[in-house]
Design a protein around this motif. Structure first.
Motif, PDB file in Angstrom:
ATOM      1  N   TRP A   1      -6.730  -6.513  -9.585  1.00  0.00           N
ATOM      2  CA  TRP A   1      -7.478  -5.538  -8.797  1.00  0.00           C
ATOM      3  C   TRP A   1      -6.652  -4.350  -8.365  1.00  0.00           C
ATOM      4  CZ3 TRP A   1      -6.586 -10.619  -7.246  1.00  0.00           C
ATOM      5  CH2 TRP A   1      -7.518 -11.526  -7.733  1.00  0.00           C
ATOM      6  N   THR A   2      -5.364  -4.348  -8.701  1.00  0.00           N
ATOM      7  CA  THR A   2      -4.479  -3.277  -8.255  1.00  0.00           C
ATOM      8  C   THR A   2      -3.689  -2.722  -9.436  1.00  0.00           C
ATOM      9  OG1 THR A   2      -2.779  -4.920  -7.700  1.00  0.00           O
ATOM     10  CG2 THR A   2      -4.221  -4.194  -5.913  1.00  0.00           C
ATOM     11  N   GLU A   3      -3.136  -1.529  -9.255  1.00  0.00           N
ATOM     12  CA  GLU A   3      -2.314  -0.887 -10.284  1.00  0.00           C
ATOM     13  C   GLU A   3      -0.851  -1.232 -10.048  1.00  0.00           C
ATOM     14  OE1 GLU A   3      -3.152   1.461 -12.787  1.00  0.00           O
ATOM     15  OE2 GLU A   3      -5.273   1.038 -12.428  1.00  0.00           O
ATOM     16  N   GLY A   4      -0.181  -1.808 -11.038  1.00  0.00           N
ATOM     17  CA  GLY A   4       1.232  -2.136 -10.921  1.00  0.00           C
ATOM     18  C   GLY A   4       1.486  -3.204  -9.878  1.00  0.00           C
ATOM     19  N   LYS A   5       2.738  -3.304  -9.455  1.00  0.00           N
ATOM     20  CA  LYS A   5       3.104  -4.291  -8.441  1.00  0.00           C
ATOM     21  C   LYS A   5       2.741  -3.763  -7.058  1.00  0.00           C
ATOM     22  CE  LYS A   5       6.446  -7.021 -10.800  1.00  0.00           C
ATOM     23  NZ  LYS A   5       7.448  -8.026 -10.578  1.00  0.00           N
TER      24      LYS A   5
ATOM     25  N   THR B   1       5.177 -12.362   2.867  1.00  0.00           N
ATOM     26  CA  THR B   1       5.053 -11.118   2.127  1.00  0.00           C
ATOM     27  C   THR B   1       5.351 -11.432   0.671  1.00  0.00           C
ATOM     28  OG1 THR B   1       5.721  -9.788   4.023  1.00  0.00           O
ATOM     29  CG2 THR B   1       5.983  -8.781   1.859  1.00  0.00           C
ATOM     30  N   GLY B   2       4.505 -10.953  -0.214  1.00  0.00           N
ATOM     31  CA  GLY B   2       4.723 -11.170  -1.637  1.00  0.00           C
ATOM     32  C   GLY B   2       4.422  -9.912  -2.431  1.00  0.00           C
ATOM     33  N   THR B   3       5.277  -9.628  -3.398  1.00  0.00           N
ATOM     34  CA  THR B   3       5.063  -8.478  -4.272  1.00  0.00           C
ATOM     35  C   THR B   3       4.664  -9.000  -5.632  1.00  0.00           C
ATOM     36  OG1 THR B   3       6.689  -7.192  -3.047  1.00  0.00           O
ATOM     37  CG2 THR B   3       6.150  -6.422  -5.274  1.00  0.00           C
ATOM     38  N   MET B   4       3.523  -8.520  -6.126  1.00  0.00           N
ATOM     39  CA  MET B   4       2.958  -9.082  -7.348  1.00  0.00           C
ATOM     40  C   MET B   4       1.990  -8.120  -8.009  1.00  0.00           C
ATOM     41  SD  MET B   4       0.473 -11.713  -5.314  1.00  0.00           S
ATOM     42  CE  MET B   4       1.627 -11.891  -3.963  1.00  0.00           C
ATOM     43  N   GLU B   5       1.672  -8.422  -9.237  1.00  0.00           N
ATOM     44  CA  GLU B   5       0.587  -7.730  -9.931  1.00  0.00           C
ATOM     45  C   GLU B   5      -0.669  -8.548  -9.739  1.00  0.00           C
ATOM     46  OE1 GLU B   5       1.388  -6.577 -13.956  1.00  0.00           O
ATOM     47  OE2 GLU B   5       3.451  -6.037 -13.478  1.00  0.00           O
ATOM     48  N   THR B   6      -1.796  -7.856  -9.620  1.00  0.00           N
ATOM     49  CA  THR B   6      -3.093  -8.526  -9.533  1.00  0.00           C
ATOM     50  C   THR B   6      -4.059  -7.800 -10.463  1.00  0.00           C
ATOM     51  OG1 THR B   6      -4.145  -7.181  -7.807  1.00  0.00           O
ATOM     52  CG2 THR B   6      -2.645  -8.936  -7.061  1.00  0.00           C
TER      53      THR B   6
ATOM     54  N   PRO C   1     -10.984  -5.777   5.625  1.00  0.00           N
ATOM     55  CA  PRO C   1      -9.766  -5.887   6.408  1.00  0.00           C
ATOM     56  C   PRO C   1      -8.870  -7.058   6.003  1.00  0.00           C
ATOM     57  CG  PRO C   1     -11.596  -6.767   7.674  1.00  0.00           C
ATOM     58  CD  PRO C   1     -12.159  -6.228   6.385  1.00  0.00           C
ATOM     59  N   LEU C   2      -9.430  -8.031   5.288  1.00  0.00           N
ATOM     60  CA  LEU C   2      -8.667  -9.210   4.871  1.00  0.00           C
ATOM     61  C   LEU C   2      -8.920  -9.501   3.399  1.00  0.00           C
ATOM     62  CD1 LEU C   2      -9.598 -11.434   7.941  1.00  0.00           C
ATOM     63  CD2 LEU C   2      -7.468 -10.165   7.610  1.00  0.00           C
ATOM     64  N   PHE C   3      -7.886  -9.975   2.718  1.00  0.00           N
ATOM     65  CA  PHE C   3      -7.953 -10.241   1.282  1.00  0.00           C
ATOM     66  C   PHE C   3      -7.198 -11.548   1.034  1.00  0.00           C
ATOM     67  CE2 PHE C   3      -7.268  -7.706  -2.980  1.00  0.00           C
ATOM     68  CZ  PHE C   3      -7.749  -8.777  -3.712  1.00  0.00           C
ATOM     69  N   LEU C   4      -7.870 -12.537   0.473  1.00  0.00           N
ATOM     70  CA  LEU C   4      -7.236 -13.819   0.173  1.00  0.00           C
ATOM     71  C   LEU C   4      -6.402 -13.668  -1.094  1.00  0.00           C
ATOM     72  CD1 LEU C   4      -6.953 -16.771   1.030  1.00  0.00           C
ATOM     73  CD2 LEU C   4      -8.865 -17.290  -0.486  1.00  0.00           C
ATOM     74  N   ILE C   5      -5.090 -13.773  -0.929  1.00  0.00           N
ATOM     75  CA  ILE C   5      -4.162 -13.549  -2.033  1.00  0.00           C
ATOM     76  C   ILE C   5      -3.432 -14.853  -2.362  1.00  0.00           C
ATOM     77  CG2 ILE C   5      -2.049 -12.346  -2.753  1.00  0.00           C
ATOM     78  CD1 ILE C   5      -4.446 -10.502  -2.674  1.00  0.00           C
ATOM     79  N   TYR C   6      -3.591 -15.276  -3.591  1.00  0.00           N
ATOM     80  CA  TYR C   6      -2.867 -16.454  -4.073  1.00  0.00           C
ATOM     81  C   TYR C   6      -1.427 -16.059  -4.398  1.00  0.00           C
ATOM     82  CZ  TYR C   6      -6.891 -19.446  -4.068  1.00  0.00           C
ATOM     83  OH  TYR C   6      -7.948 -20.216  -3.650  1.00  0.00           O
ATOM     84  N   PRO C   7      -0.498 -17.007  -4.367  1.00  0.00           N
ATOM     85  CA  PRO C   7       0.909 -16.685  -4.629  1.00  0.00           C
ATOM     86  C   PRO C   7       1.200 -16.493  -6.117  1.00  0.00           C
ATOM     87  CG  PRO C   7       0.688 -19.018  -4.139  1.00  0.00           C
ATOM     88  CD  PRO C   7      -0.670 -18.395  -3.945  1.00  0.00           C
ATOM     89  N   PHE C   8       0.587 -15.457  -6.683  1.00  0.00           N
ATOM     90  CA  PHE C   8       0.788 -15.148  -8.109  1.00  0.00           C
ATOM     91  C   PHE C   8       2.258 -14.857  -8.403  1.00  0.00           C
ATOM     92  CE2 PHE C   8      -3.649 -13.402  -7.392  1.00  0.00           C
ATOM     93  CZ  PHE C   8      -4.299 -14.469  -7.981  1.00  0.00           C
ATOM     94  N   ASP C   9       2.978 -14.391  -7.375  1.00  0.00           N
ATOM     95  CA  ASP C   9       4.403 -14.093  -7.549  1.00  0.00           C
ATOM     96  C   ASP C   9       5.263 -15.356  -7.598  1.00  0.00           C
ATOM     97  OD1 ASP C   9       3.729 -14.512  -4.817  1.00  0.00           O
ATOM     98  OD2 ASP C   9       5.530 -13.458  -4.151  1.00  0.00           O
TER      99      ASP C   9
END
Length: 169
Positions: free
Chosen positions: A70-74, A63-68, A136-144
């Motif tokens: 494509w999204t608003e805020g964290k 689980t990671g909390t981050m800004e991207t 249903p799936l989104f490849l998320i890099y560890p930007f956090d």
């Protein structure tokens, strides 16, 4: 009992519980990901490995909390680590082609899965992602974890609405 016999017995008792040691179960829910490739060791649907949401969420994840971009805020993303999904399928290779529902595809080096804590996100802010919300799936890099990943190179590899992964030698 000799040491060798004890070691053999311990191996036999632990082997059924070791990750990815046996054939991949067939999905019981809706298939949301298909993994293919010429060196697939654990197919469960012909030459492919199919996963439903429960199968993916049973794998070791993060689980990671981050800004991207494509999204608003964290935002908090969670799901299995990409390398765990590939290991469950027994996929080996040098390149991963990630394909979206609209057939957009990005080629990424295997090192993005093995060297980074890349998430195949199944949830955003605790909720499963609908197609409308990039699921249903989104490849998320560890930007956090590494601010150096926050650039166009990795943005272009961050595929959403993923339906398939092809691993090539």
């Amino acid at each position: 009992m000799s040491f060798l016999k004890r070691a053999l017995l311990a191996t036999l008792l632990v082997a059924p519980f070791s990750s990815h040691a046996f054939a991949l179960d067939k999905p019981t829910g809706e298939v949301i990901l298909t993994v293919t490739g010429p060196n697939l060791q654990h197919p469960n649907a012909g030459a492919a490995a199919e996963f439903d949401l429960a199968m993916l969420e049973a794998l070791k994840g993060r689980t990671g909390t981050m800004e991207t971009p494509w999204t608003e805020g964290k935002v908090t993303f969670s799901g299995p680590l990409l390398h765990e999904v590939l290991a469950a399928a027994g996929a080996q290779g040098t390149t991963i082609k990630v394909r979206a529902l609209n057939d957009y595809a990005a080629e990424i080096p295997m090192e993005d899965a093995t060297d980074l804590d890349t998430i195949l996100a199944t949830r955003m802010n605790g909720e499963t992602m609908s197609i409308r919300s990039k699921g249903p799936l989104f490849l998320i890099y560890p930007f956090d974890q590494d601010k150096n990943l926050y650039n166009e190179k990795y943005f272009s590899r961050s595929v959403w609405q993923i339906k398939a992964i092809e691993v090539t030698p």
